[in-house]
Design a protein around this motif. Structure first.
Motif, mmCIF file in Angstrom:
data_model
loop_
_atom_site.group_PDB
_atom_site.id
_atom_site.type_symbol
_atom_site.label_atom_id
_atom_site.label_comp_id
_atom_site.label_asym_id
_atom_site.label_seq_id
_atom_site.Cartn_x
_atom_site.Cartn_y
_atom_site.Cartn_z
ATOM 1 N N LEU A 141 2.135 0.380 11.053
ATOM 2 C CA LEU A 141 2.570 0.964 9.793
ATOM 3 C C LEU A 141 2.709 -0.067 8.683
ATOM 4 N N MET A 142 2.327 -1.320 8.954
ATOM 5 C CA MET A 142 2.456 -2.356 7.942
ATOM 6 C C MET A 142 1.605 -2.010 6.722
ATOM 7 N N LEU A 143 0.407 -1.531 6.959
ATOM 8 C CA LEU A 143 -0.497 -1.130 5.889
ATOM 9 C C LEU A 143 -0.856 0.329 6.082
ATOM 10 N N ASN A 145 0.798 -1.228 0.000
ATOM 11 C CA ASN A 145 0.000 0.000 0.000
ATOM 12 C C ASN A 145 0.829 1.276 0.000
ATOM 13 N N ARG A 146 1.795 1.368 -0.892
ATOM 14 C CA ARG A 146 2.629 2.574 -0.974
ATOM 15 C C ARG A 146 2.668 3.157 -2.384
ATOM 16 N N PHE A 163 -7.647 -0.490 0.555
ATOM 17 C CA PHE A 163 -6.282 0.037 0.559
ATOM 18 C C PHE A 163 -6.156 1.082 -0.542
ATOM 19 N N GLU A 164 -6.277 2.337 -0.165
ATOM 20 C CA GLU A 164 -6.323 3.426 -1.131
ATOM 21 C C GLU A 164 -5.043 3.566 -1.936
ATOM 22 N N ALA A 179 5.166 11.306 3.024
ATOM 23 C CA ALA A 179 6.563 11.594 3.344
ATOM 24 C C ALA A 179 7.107 10.644 4.403
ATOM 25 N N LYS A 180 6.201 9.983 5.120
ATOM 26 C CA LYS A 180 6.609 9.058 6.172
ATOM 27 C C LYS A 180 6.361 7.603 5.787
ATOM 28 N N TRP A 181 6.091 7.360 4.510
ATOM 29 C CA TRP A 181 5.753 6.005 4.085
ATOM 30 C C TRP A 181 6.934 5.052 4.177
#
Length: 391
Positions: free
Chosen positions: A362-364, A33-34, A73-74, A372-374
């Protein structure tokens, strides 16, 4: 230095379709999801490059949407347009440059999409499924009120989706993937056609086992027409997730028939997902999964000698190596441990501990979080320290 004894069997080469992978470790597809509005991002390319550098033999992509769908999951990636193909080309180049191979997992969610999701609105079509039966559970956290699943619209002509799968395979080849894996697990569209609880059709796509498995087999044939021997499928016979699961006898008959028919096709590999509590949802006060021994039940039905078998779900490195030595599987498919350890394969080879802690929060990453924090919980997990004498 050779691999430690407990995992040594994982590090023999393996012929997979038309390629020979350097070891039996597969990085499993997950919904990481990134993407950038469905386009694979540079951060994704770095994530996969890390795991290729870390020694993985075969890397399977995130689930890749073959068409616009309203997922939970957008930031899930797609592969239906040129911009997405260009983004995936960066990913496959990063994987190949760092010594590994890449398969794209092709994904259609079917009834577990939502009509109010932005991508579904852009698609301009309803949420499709084999029958007008909603899945229980689910939660669309980015939509007001966090709604669950809706009653889908019947997919009158399944061949439309088969053509979308075929075009996705064509796009995957253009993007540089070595092959494609059909997502036939975990309650998405392929599973929905196979399960008698979600498929109540009376035409040639429903009713009998032959009819309910027809969609999966026709999609596979379409993929083979594009990629030849470099096609795979992932299956989860135990069900549970996304409201899947039939009685045991029906489950056995359905998946044994399916695997018998799949063995007539020139597939590179099959991934069987064994029972996992993580994938077992509870509805009406009871668990949904049909718990049974996946390897014992189905291994003998994979009869094409060129089709390899990977096992997935809560698999440990030494366990996978032992099953390979016993001839029960050809390789191991690893999800969360590989997400948490960029050098997962290398750690198994040299006996390093898997001591990174999974960042569940933060897994998904969902819509509304700061891109910026992905990198957090994605590309920021550390590698182990290796002494030159060890390697």
């Amino acid at each position: 230095m050779p691999a430690v004894a407990a995992t040594q069997a994982l590090f023999a080469p393996l012929k997979v379709g038309d390629i020979t992978v350097p070891n039996r470790i597969q990085i499993a597809p997950m919904t990481r999801n990134r993407s950038d509005k469905t386009v694979p991002s540079d951060l994704m390319a770095e994530y996969y490059a890390q795991r290729a550098r870390g020694g993985a033999g075969l890397i399977v992509s995130d689930g890749v949407l073959i068409t616009r769908q309203g997922t939970e999951f957008e930031a899930a990636p797609g592969i239906w347009n040129a911009e997405q193909v260009a983004g995936w080309k960066k990913v496959t180049d990063a994987i190949h440059t760092n010594g590994s191979f890449a398969y794209a997992q092709l994904w259609h969610l079917g009834r577990v999409s939502h009509p109010d999701a932005p991508q579904q609105k852009l698609a301009g079509v309803p949420v499709y499924a084999p029958s007008a039966i909603s899945a229980r559970g689910g939660k669309f956290r980015f939509l007001p009120g966090q709604p669950g699943y809706v009653t889908p619209t019947v997919l009158e002509d399944p061949t439309i989706i088969i053509e979308q799968f075929k075009q996705a395979a064509i796009n995957a080849k253009e993007a540089g993937f070595d092959g494609v894996e059909l997502h036939g697990a975990n309650g998405y569209l392929i599973s929905q056609f196979m399960d008698s609880n979600s498929n109540k059709r009376t035409d040639k796509w429903g009713g009998s086992i032959e009819n309910r498995t027809r969609f999966a087999l026709e999609v596979l044939k379409a993929l083979v027409s594009v990629f030849g021997n470099n096609v795979a499928i992932k299956l989860s016979p135990a069900g549970g997730y996304n409201d899947m699961g039939m009685p045991l006898e029906e489950t056995l008959e359905t998946f044994r028939y399916l695997l018998t028919e799949i063995s007539k096709l020139p597939l590179a590999y099959i991934v069987l997902v064994r029972y996992s509590p993580y994938l077992d949802a509870e509805y009406d006060g009871k668990k949904r999964a049909t718990i049974h021994d996946i390897l014992e039940s189905y291994r003998s039905y994979i009869t094409n000698p060129n089709t390899k078998l990977y096992l997935n779900a809560d698999l440990q490195g030494d366990e996978a190596a032992k099953l390979i030595e016993e001839g029960k599987i050809d390789g191991g498919s690893f999800g969360k441990p590989a997400l948490t350890h960029p050098d997962f394969a290398k750690r198994l080879k040299y006996g390093k501990p898997l001591d990174n802690v999974l960042n569940e929060a933060l897994m998904l990453i969902g819509a509304g979080d700061d891109p910026a924090k992905w990198d957090e919980g994605f590309t920021d997990y550390p590698e182990a320290e290796y002494d030159a004498s060890e390697i």
